[in-house]
Design an enzyme around this catalytic site. Structure first.
Site, short mmCIF file in Angstrom:
data_model
loop_
_atom_site.label_atom_id
_atom_site.label_comp_id
_atom_site.label_asym_id
_atom_site.label_seq_id
_atom_site.Cartn_x
_atom_site.Cartn_y
_atom_site.Cartn_z
N SER A 177 0.79 -1.22 0.00
CA SER A 177 0.00 0.00 0.00
C SER A 177 0.83 1.27 0.00
CB SER A 177 -0.94 0.01 1.21
OG SER A 177 -0.21 -0.04 2.42
N HIS A 205 -5.37 -3.63 -2.63
CA HIS A 205 -5.07 -2.63 -3.65
C HIS A 205 -4.94 -3.22 -5.06
CE1 HIS A 205 -4.40 0.56 -0.68
NE2 HIS A 205 -3.93 -0.41 0.07
N LYS A 237 -11.84 0.44 -1.47
CA LYS A 237 -10.83 1.02 -2.36
C LYS A 237 -11.38 1.05 -3.79
CE LYS A 237 -7.19 0.00 0.91
NZ LYS A 237 -8.09 -0.40 2.03
#
Length: 387
Positions: A177, A205, A237
């Site tokens: 990240s 992610h 996300k």
């Protein structure tokens, strides 16, 4: 001697490590109102621009109309709604797993899964740069906890060969990240297999971003459930909503329902959030052009940044950090970008190692060419490079 919070805060401030919250005065988007100013947002994890998408908002509204504002209880009492169950089935199908299980946050998912799968007498092996939730899960599990050097599959293989634990769990981020690089998952899978260990990947992610169909880092590398038995993903996300999930075999998910404490002992997500996520998941699947625009923006930014002299490394995703070094210098660079109309956070220890404070720049499918070029122009002024 009693704890003195004022003295502890003074030490944090002396290291230029004190953090404060910005007040965002509108919806999450690439243009946000912060502390009374309009800024172009280059630090959000809303990679596909779905957090404020009309279809996602409408699904949330319909969800509130049908299910109300809250779930009322944990999943195992009376809080597991049909909306939750439908989302779990759709996430399982999307990730190519037999079952999926919703958690209230990504942090809770990682704590719950790791501590359910390993305990006293077992061994947990984690990448040194894993997310805090993964590291905390390993530490709190009670298992023998060992970190291996970042992305070093050979070091992991050697550590596994020395282990005498009956149960061994290897844990890694799919996309890191703060650095933006990908874990070497094929090599880690081989090391785990030869070391008689399970491999768990947190693809927070990568999901929605990587792979031909947005299925994440595992799709990018062509790996399946045999090679990566435990998959964790977040919904806040690329999917633009809130919560997290674990995905795997029927037996794995049933076991987590019985033993993952952060699942058993907490209130379920509001069903309306599940409905909103179902809408965003459909957009991920039906609008591949969002990923295409995101990666086009990444390429545009990287080409411009490299022409300015910034060293970005071999990063293919939306996380493109610029390492500054000292905390104070990173804060100053962030402030200068803010003066020029761009929101970019300065990330400092303990989130990243000492001496590696950075600007964590993230790209979105919603950024325009003009916004990307404007950021590059602002970076040239705010973080000048030596000739």
């Amino acid at each position: 001697m009693a704890f003195d919070p004022a003295a502890a805060l003074a030490k944090i401030k002396a290291r230029d490590a004190h953090r404060r919250r910005r007040i965002v005065e509108g919806p999450q988007d690439v243009q946000v109102a912060v502390d009374g100013r309009s800024l172009v947002n280059f630090c959000s994890n809303d990679y596909l621009g779905l957090a404020n998408h009309p279809a996602v908002r409408e699904a949330f509204r319909r969800g509130v109309d049908r299910w109300g504002a809250g779930s009322g209880a944990s999943h195992l009492v009376c809080g597991h709604a049909a909306a939750h169950h439908a989302l779990e089935e759709e996430l399982a199908e999307f990730t190519g797993r037999p079952r999926a299980l919703l958690f209230s946050t990504g942090y809770m998912a990682n704590l719950g899964v790791v501590s359910a799968l390993a305990g006293r007498g077992d061994a947990v092996f984690e990448d040194r740069l894993n997310h805090a939730s993964l590291l905390d899960g390993g530490l709190l599990s009670g298992a023998r906890f060992q970190r291996y050097p970042h992305a070093d599959a050979r070091a992991l293989e050697a550590a596994l060969a020395e282990s005498r634990a009956e149960t061994r769990l290897v844990v890694t981020d799919g996309v890191f990240s703060m650095d933006g690089d990908l874990a070497p998952l094929p090599a880690l899978a081989r090391a785990a297999r030869s070391g008689r260990a399970w491999l768990m990947v947190d693809d927070a992610h990568g999901l929605g971003v990587l792979g031909g169909e947005g299925r994440g880092t595992l799709e990018h590398f062509g790996l399946d459930e045999t090679e990566v038995p435990v998959l964790v993903g977040t919904l806040g996300k690329a999917l633009g909503t809130f919560g997290a999930f674990a995905a795997g075999s029927e037996d794995l998910i049933d076991y987590l329902i019985q033993r993952a404490r952060t699942y058993v002992y907490t209130t379920a997500l509001p069903p309306a959030v599940a409905e909103a996520t179902r809408a965003s998941l459909r957009l991920v699947r039906e609008e591949p052009e969002r990923r295409e625009r995101l990666h086009r923006n990444v390429r545009r930014f990287r080409a411009g940044a490299e022409s300015l002299g910034f060293e970005l490394g071999d990063l293919i995703g939306p996380i493109q950090p610029i390492v500054i070094g000292a905390n104070a210098e990173a804060l100053e660079a962030s402030r200068r970008l803010g003066e020029r109309g761009f929101l970019v956070s300065a990330i400092r220890p303990p989130t990243v190692p000492e001496g590696t404070a950075r600007l964590r720049i993230t790209l979105s499918a919603s950024h325009t060419d003009e916004q990307v070029d404007g950021l590059l122009e602002a970076l040239a002024a705010a973080v000048p490079q030596e000739a």
